[in-house]
Each structure stands twice: as structure tokens, then as C-alpha cells.
Scaffold this motif. Structure first.
Motif, PDB file in Angstrom:
ATOM      1  N   ARG A 135      16.751  -5.247  -1.349  1.00 26.35           N
ATOM      2  CA  ARG A 135      17.550  -4.824  -0.191  1.00 26.35           C
ATOM      3  C   ARG A 135      17.010  -3.520   0.400  1.00 26.35           C
ATOM      4  O   ARG A 135      16.855  -3.400   1.620  1.00 26.35           O
ATOM      5  N   LEU A 136      16.706  -2.548  -0.460  1.00 21.87           N
ATOM      6  CA  LEU A 136      16.232  -1.251   0.030  1.00 21.87           C
ATOM      7  C   LEU A 136      14.861  -1.357   0.692  1.00 21.87           C
ATOM      8  O   LEU A 136      14.597  -0.703   1.699  1.00 21.87           O
ATOM      9  N   GLU A 137      13.981  -2.170   0.128  1.00 18.57           N
ATOM     10  CA  GLU A 137      12.672  -2.397   0.744  1.00 18.57           C
ATOM     11  C   GLU A 137      12.816  -3.000   2.133  1.00 18.57           C
ATOM     12  O   GLU A 137      12.110  -2.619   3.071  1.00 18.57           O
ATOM     13  N   THR A 138      13.721  -3.951   2.243  1.00 19.49           N
ATOM     14  CA  THR A 138      13.941  -4.619   3.520  1.00 19.49           C
ATOM     15  C   THR A 138      14.487  -3.639   4.555  1.00 19.49           C
ATOM     16  O   THR A 138      14.061  -3.638   5.720  1.00 19.49           O
ATOM     17  N   ASP A 151       3.431   4.818  -5.296  1.00 16.84           N
ATOM     18  CA  ASP A 151       2.753   3.995  -6.295  1.00 16.84           C
ATOM     19  C   ASP A 151       3.546   2.723  -6.581  1.00 16.84           C
ATOM     20  O   ASP A 151       2.970   1.648  -6.783  1.00 16.84           O
ATOM     21  N   TRP A 152       4.850   2.842  -6.584  1.00 14.55           N
ATOM     22  CA  TRP A 152       5.726   1.684  -6.813  1.00 14.55           C
ATOM     23  C   TRP A 152       5.499   0.615  -5.742  1.00 14.55           C
ATOM     24  O   TRP A 152       5.372  -0.578  -6.046  1.00 14.55           O
ATOM     25  N   ASP A 153       5.411   1.040  -4.487  1.00 20.73           N
ATOM     26  CA  ASP A 153       5.146   0.085  -3.401  1.00 20.73           C
ATOM     27  C   ASP A 153       3.818  -0.633  -3.618  1.00 20.73           C
ATOM     28  O   ASP A 153       3.722  -1.860  -3.490  1.00 20.73           O
ATOM     29  N   GLY A 169       4.810  -3.152   4.930  1.00 20.82           N
ATOM     30  CA  GLY A 169       4.776  -1.695   5.001  1.00 20.82           C
ATOM     31  C   GLY A 169       3.478  -1.127   4.451  1.00 20.82           C
ATOM     32  O   GLY A 169       2.900  -0.202   5.039  1.00 20.82           O
ATOM     33  N   VAL A 170       2.999  -1.676   3.326  1.00 22.05           N
ATOM     34  CA  VAL A 170       1.757  -1.153   2.738  1.00 22.05           C
ATOM     35  C   VAL A 170       0.565  -1.442   3.648  1.00 22.05           C
ATOM     36  O   VAL A 170      -0.357  -0.626   3.776  1.00 22.05           O
ATOM     37  N   SER A 216       6.754  -3.701   0.451  1.00 20.65           N
ATOM     38  CA  SER A 216       5.586  -3.752  -0.434  1.00 20.65           C
ATOM     39  C   SER A 216       4.830  -5.067  -0.383  1.00 20.65           C
ATOM     40  O   SER A 216       3.771  -5.190  -0.991  1.00 20.65           O
ATOM     41  N   HIS A 217       5.370  -6.062   0.305  1.00 25.12           N
ATOM     42  CA  HIS A 217       4.822  -7.421   0.251  1.00 25.12           C
ATOM     43  C   HIS A 217       4.805  -7.896  -1.216  1.00 25.12           C
ATOM     44  O   HIS A 217       3.872  -8.538  -1.678  1.00 25.12           O
ATOM     45  N   GLY A 218       5.865  -7.538  -1.922  1.00 27.31           N
ATOM     46  CA  GLY A 218       5.939  -7.836  -3.343  1.00 27.31           C
ATOM     47  C   GLY A 218       6.937  -8.925  -3.679  1.00 27.31           C
ATOM     48  O   GLY A 218       7.366  -9.696  -2.825  1.00 27.31           O
TER      49      GLY A 218
END
Length: 457
Positions: free
Chosen positions: A120-123, A332-334, A73-74, A107-109
Motif C-alpha cells: 500500500r505504501l509503495e503504491t 536500498d529496500w526499494d 519508481g526505481v 520498487s517494481h517488486g
């Protein structure tokens, strides 16, 4: 028939700026805009555009050719803002119908190693983004840098994905071959595709140092033992033009693959198609693996005390960020989660690129200064509430989510039982009520404001 499952990652590093201790509390912008714009345009021009143009032509010339991509996403945000021509090319190749887009954390984090709910929410966000851009909901998942263990597999299966990509690490496979379809040890619904390290890195790592011809490479694939029919070739799209210069003939190598593969009766397959095939058995992965470094684990991000300190500090506010509605905080968190922030802190030998940093200690100091300001901003969102109060609120939200999920499962179970023993009543239970079935009535027209005012007088 042997089939190649070809996949490329597209991700863009978000460069942080020099941030001093005295900037904490005064400057809330953390990014080097000039370097971000310069680097994404450079990579787009030297790699993404020529590589995608080549792949588009390969799809048009070879109807049997297949290729998969995943975008962070980033990275996608950077492309949309600085290099939209890359998005146009991705949509063009998507229109061929020979492409699949996978899902990964936005975020590729490293959320999969720290906070299940954030993961889960990022996905889910990334899956929606892919659907919006390319009109397809991803069915297969790949974690950041192919990070995987059994628990991550179970989480991904619970999200509804049918498969996941990971590394064919020797410490996991042992004598087994990566050329079979496996399934998750904790949830057999999730199929696992494991990268062939040697055949993948012949292209991604060694192409410039050891001359390689497409016919020779395909001969190696053709000579794999009978029954080993899925050859997983995974890499980064920057292989073409950044890792290896285009002047070395790497795009010519790529273009030759479909033609020469057809001569050897070798086909191509998309990850979701491969995951539809039968598994030969479970593969147990009790500890973390990835496609990075010789160790194929997570030590490049979490191998020293600096990295672990930064990692735990960041994810200590994960739940607080999750329940807030401040868009700037979430952006910023991402960006602060992106795995390269931790990679720059590694003390392992062989790290050649650290961005603006002179050493891992320099990277750690800069990141922790930024993190100090970020965490202060997160805590200020809650109006000075004590940590205990916020934690209790988060616990309550967690418990409510668990209760709702449990009730949903119970309702689904009861509906299945009702359908089994009384299909007529089950149909009635799921049918819309007469009120729901009626078309919505148009709302009565409101009197103009002036007339209403006059009437009131």
C-alpha cells in the motif's frame, strides 16, 4: 465500435555489483554504477527516445489516438539521474492530452505477495510521484509484471483505484474472451482489463521472427466476434529498439496503426475510459497470474527453493523497514525488492539474461551476501533491541492503525446518517468553527536579538 487499449511499461533494472561474503559488515554500497549508467543510456538512445518521439508524432497527427504508460519508481530515478531527456519526452506526450499514466509498486517488486502494508505504501508513493511529474493522479493500477489474484484486486480497490490491468491467462479465462470488461470477484468496484496475449505478443515477441504488416494485424482485430469491443494490447516500451531492432521497421509498423485503424472503424481508448464502462461479470482468480513465461504465473520469481528463501528473508524485515526513518535503508529496500533480483535465480529453461551472474546459484549467493549486510543494518537501527520487543512495537502500531481506520469509518457512517435525517445539523457539523473561519493573525514581530539581550542586562 472496437477500440484498442494500448499500454507500455517503462522499468529499468538496477544492477547489483559483485559482493563477497567478506564484504558483509564492511561495504554497505551494493550497486554497479558503471553498468547502471551504461545500460540506461543505451536503452534510452536505442529505444525510449525514438519510440516516444514516434508516439508524440502519432498523437499530433491523429487526435483520436490514445496510449497509456506506467513507470516504476526505481526506473524513474535512473531516468531522472542518467537520461532526463526521456522524462522531457514523457512530459511532452503528456501535454497532448491523449495519454494516461498508471500506478504500480514503486520498487517494481513483489510486495503484493508478501506484505500488504508495504504494498500500500509503495503504491501511494508512486501515485504521488506521478502526480508531481505529470499533474495527474492515477486512477488505474498495474502490478509488477501484471501480477494479480482476487486478494490483490480487493487491496487495490480499497486504495481507491477504479481498475487494474492483468494477463488474459487461459487458466483463468477458460472459454471467456479478454475483450470484455470484468470486475474483481471480491470487490465489484474494481474493473479488470485483461491482455490479449496473441495480439500483444505478435508485436512484443514475434515481430522479428514472423513478418507482420499493420493492415494484417488490424484485420485480425476487426474480425473478432461482435460485442468483443475492448482489445487490450499491453507490452514493454523496450519492444521498440531492444527486443526488436528499429532497422526491422517496427516503428513504421507502429506509425501505421492509427491511420489504418481509422479506415476499419477501430478507435482507441485509455484504461480509465475503459474502466468507466459496464462490466459483464466477475472473473475469479484464486491463484497468482502474471504476463511472464508460458505458465503465466509467479514461478519465474518464486519457483525454486533458492528464490523462496531469498524472498522470505527479504520480507522478514519489511515491517521494520517500514517504521524506520533512515533514507538510505529505504532506498536500498526499494532496489533490493525489484523483481529481477529473483528472476536471475530462476532454474527454468530459456532464461537468456542473468546480468553479471553465471548461474542461478551465483545470483542467489551474491544476493544473499548483500541481504545479510542489509538485514544487519536494519536490525542495528533498533539499538540491539530483542526481536520480541520490536515485534511487539510493530503489533502495537498495527493495532493503532486498525483502530484509527475503524473510527474513521464509523465517523463517516454517522455523518451520512446525520445528513440523511438532519441535513441542517450535518451542515453545521462539517462547517468550520468561527475560530477556524477567521483569517490567521500575523504573529507579533520579535524584537531584534541585540535589543533583547540589552533589555535582559
Amino acid at each position: 465500435m472496437k477500440k484498442i487499449c494500448l499500454y507500455f511499461e517503462i522499468h529499468q533494472i538496477i544492477h547489483l555489483k559483485r559482493y563477497r561474503f567478506f564484504d558483509i559488515g564492511r561495504d554497505h554500497y551494493y550497486y554497479d554504477d558503471y553498468e547502471n549508467e551504461r545500460s540506461i543510456n543505451d536503452i534510452a538512445e536505442r529505444s525510449y527516445v525514438p519510440a516516444l518521439q514516434t508516439l508524440i508524432q502519432m498523437c499530433k497527427d491523429n487526435p483520436e489516438f490514445r496510449v497509456a504508460f506506467s513507470l516504476s519508481g526505481v526506473g524513474l530515478e535512473q531516468l531522472e539521474f542518467h537520461a532526463p531527456q526521456v522524462i522531457d519526452l514523457l512530459q511532452e506526450i503528456n501535454a497532448t492530452g491523449q495519454v494516461e499514466f498508471l500506478c504500480e509498486p514503486y520498487s517494481h517488486g513483489l510486495a503484493s505477495l508478501a506484505n500488504e502494508e508495504s504494498f500500500r505504501l509503495e503504491t501511494e508513493r508512486m501515485s504521488k510521484k506521478i502526480k508531481e511529474l505529470f499533474g495527474k493522479t492515477p486512477k488505474v493500477f498495474r502490478n509488477s509484471s501484471l501480477i494479480y489474484n482476487d486478494e490483490i484486486g480487493a487491496q487495490v480497490a480499497a486504495m481507491g483505484f477504479k481498475g487494474i490491468l492483468t494477463e488474459g491467462a487461459k487458466q483463468v479465462l477458460g472459454w471467456k474472451s479478454p475483450h470484455y470488461i470484468y470486475h474483481c470477484a471480491l470487490d465489484p468496484r474494481l474493473k479488470i482489463l485483461m491482455r490479449d496475449i496473441n495480439l500483444s505478443e505478435d508485436i512484443t515477441e514475434r515481430f522479428s521472427s514472423r513478418p507482420l504488416m499493420a493492415d494484417q494485424w488490424l484485420d485480425w482485430i476487426a474480425s473478432t466476434p461482435e460485442g468483443e469491443n475492448i482489445i487490450n494490447i499491453f507490452g514493454e516500451l523496450v519492444t521498440f529498439g531492444i527486443f526488436h531492432p528499429l532497422s526491422g521497421g517496427i516503428l513504421e509498423f507502429l506509425k501505421a496503426i492509427p491511420v489504418l485503424a481509422k479506415q476499419r472503424n477501430i478507435g482507441f481508448i485509455l484504461p480509465s475510459e475503459a474502466c468507466a464502462e459496464k462490466s459483464v461479470g466477475a472473473v475469479e482468480v484464486p491463484y497468482n497470474i502474471s504476463w511472464v513465461d508460458e505458465e503465466r504465473d509467479t514461478s519465474c520469481w518464486l519457483g525454486n527453493h533458492l528464490q523462496r528463501e531469498a524472498f522470505h528473508k527479504l520480507y522478514s524485515v519489511a515491517d521494520r523497514v517500514r517504521i524506520c526513518d533512515d533514507r538510505r535503508i529505504k532506498m536500498d529496500w526499494d532496489y533490493l525488492q525489484a523483481s529481477n533480483n529473483f528472476r536471475f535465480m530462476t532454474t527454468k529453461p530459456g532464461m537468456q539474461f542473468r546480468g553479471i551472474y553465471d548461474s542461478p546459484y551465483d545470483a542467489f549467493t551474491n544476493y544473499m551476501n548483500i541481504l545479510g549486510d542489509f538485514i544487519s543494518r536494519v536490525n542495528n537501527l533498533y539499538g540491539g533491541a530483542e526481536n520480541e520487543e520490536i515485534d511487539n512495537l510493530i503489533t502495537t502500531i498495527h493495532n493503532q492503525d486498525d483502530e484509527i481506520a475503524a473510527k474513521d469509518k464509523e465517523i463517516e457512517k454517522l455523518q451520512k446518517l446525520l445528513a440523511k435525517y438532519n441535513p441542517v445539523e450535518a451542515k453545521k457539523a462539517t462547517a468550520p468553527t468561527s475560530k477556524e473561519a477567521e483569517p490567521a493573525k500575523k504573529p507579533a514581530k520579535k524584537a531584534p536579538a541585540k535589543k533583547v539581550a540589552k533589555k535582559a542586562e
